[in-house]
Design a protein around this motif. Structure first.
Motif, PDB file in Angstrom:
ATOM      1  N   GLY A  55       0.836  -1.194   0.000  1.00 13.31           N
ATOM      2  CA  GLY A  55       0.000   0.000   0.000  1.00 13.31           C
ATOM      3  C   GLY A  55       0.869   1.241   0.000  1.00 13.31           C
ATOM      4  N   LEU A  56       0.720   2.081  -1.035  1.00 12.51           N
ATOM      5  CA  LEU A  56       1.599   3.243  -1.203  1.00 12.51           C
ATOM      6  C   LEU A  56       0.794   4.533  -1.254  1.00 12.51           C
ATOM      7  N   GLY A  57      -0.221   4.602  -0.404  1.00 12.27           N
ATOM      8  CA  GLY A  57      -1.063   5.790  -0.337  1.00 12.27           C
ATOM      9  C   GLY A  57      -0.570   6.763   0.708  1.00 12.27           C
ATOM     10  N   GLY A  58      -1.526   7.340   1.473  1.00 13.82           N
ATOM     11  CA  GLY A  58      -1.170   8.365   2.443  1.00 13.82           C
ATOM     12  C   GLY A  58      -0.172   7.892   3.470  1.00 13.82           C
ATOM     13  N   THR A  59      -0.435   6.730   4.075  1.00 11.63           N
ATOM     14  CA  THR A  59       0.500   6.176   5.058  1.00 11.63           C
ATOM     15  C   THR A  59       1.695   5.536   4.370  1.00 11.63           C
ATOM     16  N   GLY A  60       1.424   4.688   3.383  1.00 10.99           N
ATOM     17  CA  GLY A  60       2.483   3.886   2.775  1.00 10.99           C
ATOM     18  C   GLY A  60       3.543   4.677   2.042  1.00 10.99           C
ATOM     19  N   SER A  61       3.165   5.801   1.418  1.00 12.65           N
ATOM     20  CA  SER A  61       4.173   6.581   0.707  1.00 12.65           C
ATOM     21  C   SER A  61       5.192   7.174   1.676  1.00 12.65           C
ATOM     22  N   HIS A  62       4.720   7.599   2.846  1.00 17.79           N
ATOM     23  CA  HIS A  62       5.640   8.122   3.866  1.00 17.79           C
ATOM     24  C   HIS A  62       6.491   6.987   4.451  1.00 17.79           C
ATOM     25  N   VAL A  63       5.888   5.824   4.655  1.00 17.75           N
ATOM     26  CA  VAL A  63       6.644   4.673   5.161  1.00 17.75           C
ATOM     27  C   VAL A  63       7.774   4.314   4.202  1.00 17.75           C
ATOM     28  N   ALA A  64       7.430   4.202   2.923  1.00 16.40           N
ATOM     29  CA  ALA A  64       8.419   3.785   1.927  1.00 16.40           C
ATOM     30  C   ALA A  64       9.576   4.777   1.851  1.00 16.40           C
ATOM     31  N   TRP A  65       9.239   6.091   1.845  1.00 12.30           N
ATOM     32  CA  TRP A  65      10.307   7.096   1.809  1.00 12.30           C
ATOM     33  C   TRP A  65      11.218   6.971   3.034  1.00 12.30           C
ATOM     34  N   SER A  66      10.613   6.854   4.216  1.00 10.97           N
ATOM     35  CA  SER A  66      11.403   6.835   5.445  1.00 10.97           C
ATOM     36  C   SER A  66      12.304   5.603   5.506  1.00 10.97           C
ATOM     37  N   LEU A  67      11.800   4.453   5.093  1.00  6.72           N
ATOM     38  CA  LEU A  67      12.603   3.229   5.131  1.00  6.72           C
ATOM     39  C   LEU A  67      13.733   3.281   4.108  1.00  6.72           C
ATOM     40  N   ALA A  68      13.454   3.855   2.950  1.00  6.21           N
ATOM     41  CA  ALA A  68      14.519   4.005   1.951  1.00  6.21           C
ATOM     42  C   ALA A  68      15.591   4.953   2.465  1.00  6.21           C
ATOM     43  N   ALA A  69      15.175   6.076   3.025  1.00  8.58           N
ATOM     44  CA  ALA A  69      16.138   7.042   3.550  1.00  8.58           C
ATOM     45  C   ALA A  69      16.927   6.459   4.710  1.00  8.58           C
ATOM     46  N   SER A  70      16.302   5.572   5.485  1.00  9.77           N
ATOM     47  CA  SER A  70      16.964   4.972   6.644  1.00  9.77           C
ATOM     48  C   SER A  70      17.970   3.890   6.264  1.00  9.77           C
TER      49      SER A  70
END
Length: 353
Positions: free
Chosen positions: A138-153
């Motif tokens: 899921g890459l919507g409101g929650t998932g897009s922020h999750v994906a960015w943060s995990l990639a940056a981390s």
């Protein structure tokens, strides 16, 4: 540990009754040590990164005549094991390149602060992230922020899954997309954006809809953690119930988050705690309550996603203070209201860990 040094963030404070406090007031980190004779306070002062444990113990004995060799060694050993002390001259970490060390230097500073496990060089949590594989579903409101943060981390392998295309109404909260992306598959765009954020990790994407538990089982196979940010099919008996059962069978921890208007909540589940269905069964029903109702802002979606990402990172690095099996979050209209729900496993549950 060759040359122990008290972490600057954990600098000791002595209370009026002689008790020594380490780690400030951070919950899950702070420690208090009864020190009526003052030897703990002196030992901490000696731990400035210039002396070996043997020398520190010897200096303690020279200052406290009634302290035996065994007692002085025990004081030094206990303080080192407390996690408030680090190695002043850490050995090299060859598993990370110099570029990676520069990229994640601020993460290392954070981990050394919150980690109370003695480490060889302080990069151990980052190495766990580098070696991890996470499915973001899921890459919507929650998932897009999750994906960015995990990639940056620096999560080493991310697999991104979403069946939808970008819509104009997504752009008030979904951080990875722009007006030029409207009509394009979210998974494709998200992978493209995140590869530009961090070219040092592996990012794969799949334009897929999860229609049954078997499909979810295929997706989580080989993952270390599932970040569940999809909201269909809805509960009861929907995607979170499927995740509960599939992940229980596979022994995979999972984190799920979303928002009901100004209520942001996250669930953390996995080995060592009660399962989603048991915790959910203990929460009084609220008419209409569900994740991802239409009302949302960029801020509320971002808070939801970052809380999920935080818990995923905590699971991977082993820095979780609370065992899995709970919901937590906050009500944005009431800053004093902290959401927390944890209920024991039901005696007849076949899915609990």
């Amino acid at each position: 540990m060759r040359l122990p040094r008290v972490k600057p963030e954990h600098a000791p404070h002595r209370l009026g009754d002689g008790t020594v406090r380490l780690g400030g007031v951070l919950y899950g980190i702070a420690s208090e040590v009864a020190d009526p004779g003052g030897c703990v306070w002196v030992a901490l002062a000696l731990m400035d990164g210039t002396r070996s444990p043997t020398r520190i113990a010897a200096e303690l004995r020279s200052r406290f005549a009634d302290l035996t060799a065994e007692e002085s060694d025990e004081v030094v050993t206990a303080l080192i094991r407390s996690g408030h002390v680090e190695e002043a001259d850490p050995g090299p970490c060859e598993a990370l390149s110099e570029q990676e060390k520069e990229r994640y230097s601020r993460s290392r500073d954070y981990f050394r602060w919150v980690d109370v496990t003695p480490r060889d060089h302080g990069w151990e949590p980052q190495l766990r992230l580098k070696n991890a594989r996470v499915l973001v579903l899921g890459l919507g409101g929650t998932g897009s922020h999750v994906a960015w943060s995990l990639a940056a981390s620096g999560v080493g392998r991310l697999h991104l899954v979403d069946p939808d295309d970008v819509e104009l109404s997504n752009l008030n909260r979904q951080i990875l997309y722009t007006e030029a992306d409207v009509g394009r598959p979210k998974a494709e765009v998200a992978a493209e954006r995140l590869r530009a954020v961090n070219s040092g990790i592996e990012i794969t994407a799949e334009d897929a809809r999860v229609d049954d538990p078997a499909e979810l089982g295929r997706l989580v196979d080989g993952c270390d953690v599932l970040a569940l940010c999809a909201d269909h099919p809805r509960e009861p008996g929907g995607i979170r119930t499927w995740a509960n059962r599939v992940c229980a069978e596979a022994g995979i921890p999972w984190v799920s988050g979303g928002y009901d208007g100004p209520l942001v909540s996250v669930g953390v589940f996995g080995p060592g705690g009660p399962c989603f269905e048991c915790v959910r069964a203990g929460i009084p029903p609220r008419p209409g309550a569900d994740f991802a109702w239409p009302g949302v802002t960029g801020a509320s979606a971002g808070i939801s996603g970052q809380l999920v990402a935080h818990d995923v990172v905590a699971i991977i690095t082993g820095l979780m203070v609370t065992p899995p099996g709970y919901f937590h979050g906050l009500a944005l209209l009431d800053p004093d209201e902290h959401v927390y729900a944890r209920y024991p496993s039901r005696t007849d549950c076949e899915f609990c860990y």
